[in-house]
Design an enzyme around this catalytic site. Sequence first.
Site, short mmCIF file in Angstrom:
data_model
loop_
_atom_site.label_atom_id
_atom_site.label_comp_id
_atom_site.label_asym_id
_atom_site.label_seq_id
_atom_site.Cartn_x
_atom_site.Cartn_y
_atom_site.Cartn_z
N SER A 12 2.93 -16.40 40.69
CA SER A 12 4.13 -16.07 39.94
C SER A 12 4.30 -14.20 41.12
CB SER A 12 4.78 -16.26 38.97
OG SER A 12 4.19 -15.39 37.71
N LYS A 90 -11.36 -10.54 40.04
CA LYS A 90 -12.98 -10.62 40.39
C LYS A 90 -12.83 -8.72 40.44
CE LYS A 90 -14.61 -14.33 41.30
NZ LYS A 90 -16.02 -14.85 40.06
N ILE A 92 -13.56 -5.60 42.50
CA ILE A 92 -12.52 -5.35 43.81
C ILE A 92 -14.27 -3.95 43.99
CG2 ILE A 92 -11.29 -4.01 45.56
CD1 ILE A 92 -10.55 -5.93 44.64
N HIS A 108 -1.06 -5.16 35.32
CA HIS A 108 -1.52 -5.61 33.60
C HIS A 108 -0.73 -6.57 32.82
CE1 HIS A 108 -5.08 -6.07 30.93
NE2 HIS A 108 -4.61 -4.91 31.13
C1 GRF Z 1 -0.09 -11.69 35.10
O1 GRF Z 1 0.04 -11.59 33.79
C2 GRF Z 1 -0.44 -10.46 35.65
O2 GRF Z 1 -0.34 -9.27 34.95
C3 GRF Z 1 -2.14 -10.03 35.12
O3 GRF Z 1 -2.47 -12.19 35.75
C4 GRF Z 1 -1.11 -12.55 35.36
C5 GRF Z 1 -0.94 -13.11 36.98
O4 GRF Z 1 0.15 -14.16 36.66
N1 GRF Z 1 -2.87 -9.75 36.01
P1 GRF Z 1 0.82 -14.72 38.44
O5 GRF Z 1 -0.84 -15.27 39.27
O6 GRF Z 1 1.37 -13.80 38.86
O7 GRF Z 1 1.97 -16.06 38.04
#
Ligand code: GRF
Length: 207
Positions: A12, A90, A92, A108
């Site tokens: 998303s 993963k 980096i 994050h």
């Molecule tokens: C998000 O909450 C992002 O902050 C974290 O992983 C999740 C990914 O969500 N690192 P999406 O795949 O972008 O919906």
Amino acid sequence: MRIAIFASGSGSNAEAIIRASKDGRLSAEIGLVVSNNASAGVLQRAKAFNVNSCVSDQRNFDNEESYNSSLFGILDDNGIDFIALAGYLKLIKPEMIKKYKNKITNIHPALLPSFGGKGFYGKKVHQAVLEAGCKVSGVTIHLVSEAYDRGPIISQLTVPVFEDDSPESLAARLLKVEHQIYPEALQLFADDRVKVTNNSVRIIDKV
Ligand code: GRF
């Protein structure tokens, strides 16, 4: 700026970045979506928006060197000069961090440096925030260094934590903010406004 988005899951955030690029809020092109997971939803999203995508999974290579050179080749072939991690699970590799120095970002779903690092992903982050009794949580965009969720912080936004929150309800509130803050943070790079000194980031005025 030509961005590759690396994602392992639903994507998303990748979609939010692609939409921002398509509608002009982000003056950068999304040249590629890379996933380590062939069944990740992000690959369908990339297809829906006509964005090039590929699966790059180290398990399909004999050794780290051949994996690295394949991935570097794909990025070069697609003219990529910036990498945005969006739910990429993963670590980096140091070679990549060196090649794209201060040009790899991560999102994050908590206020780093708290509730980050190895093991803090998905629901576990929000569970830990709720268990600690925090009254706020938030979203962090940071540059990627060799350790999970470390590296200079570019931007953060807070969201309230409510007494009746579950990890799912908190995650949903955060995700809306994620979709706003990530394209905005990438635009700071597109405008060359991010200056990194001594492990901290200064956002300089737009000229
Ligand atoms: C998000 O909450 C992002 O902050 C974290 O992983 C999740 C990914 O969500 N690192 P999406 O795949 O972008 O919906």
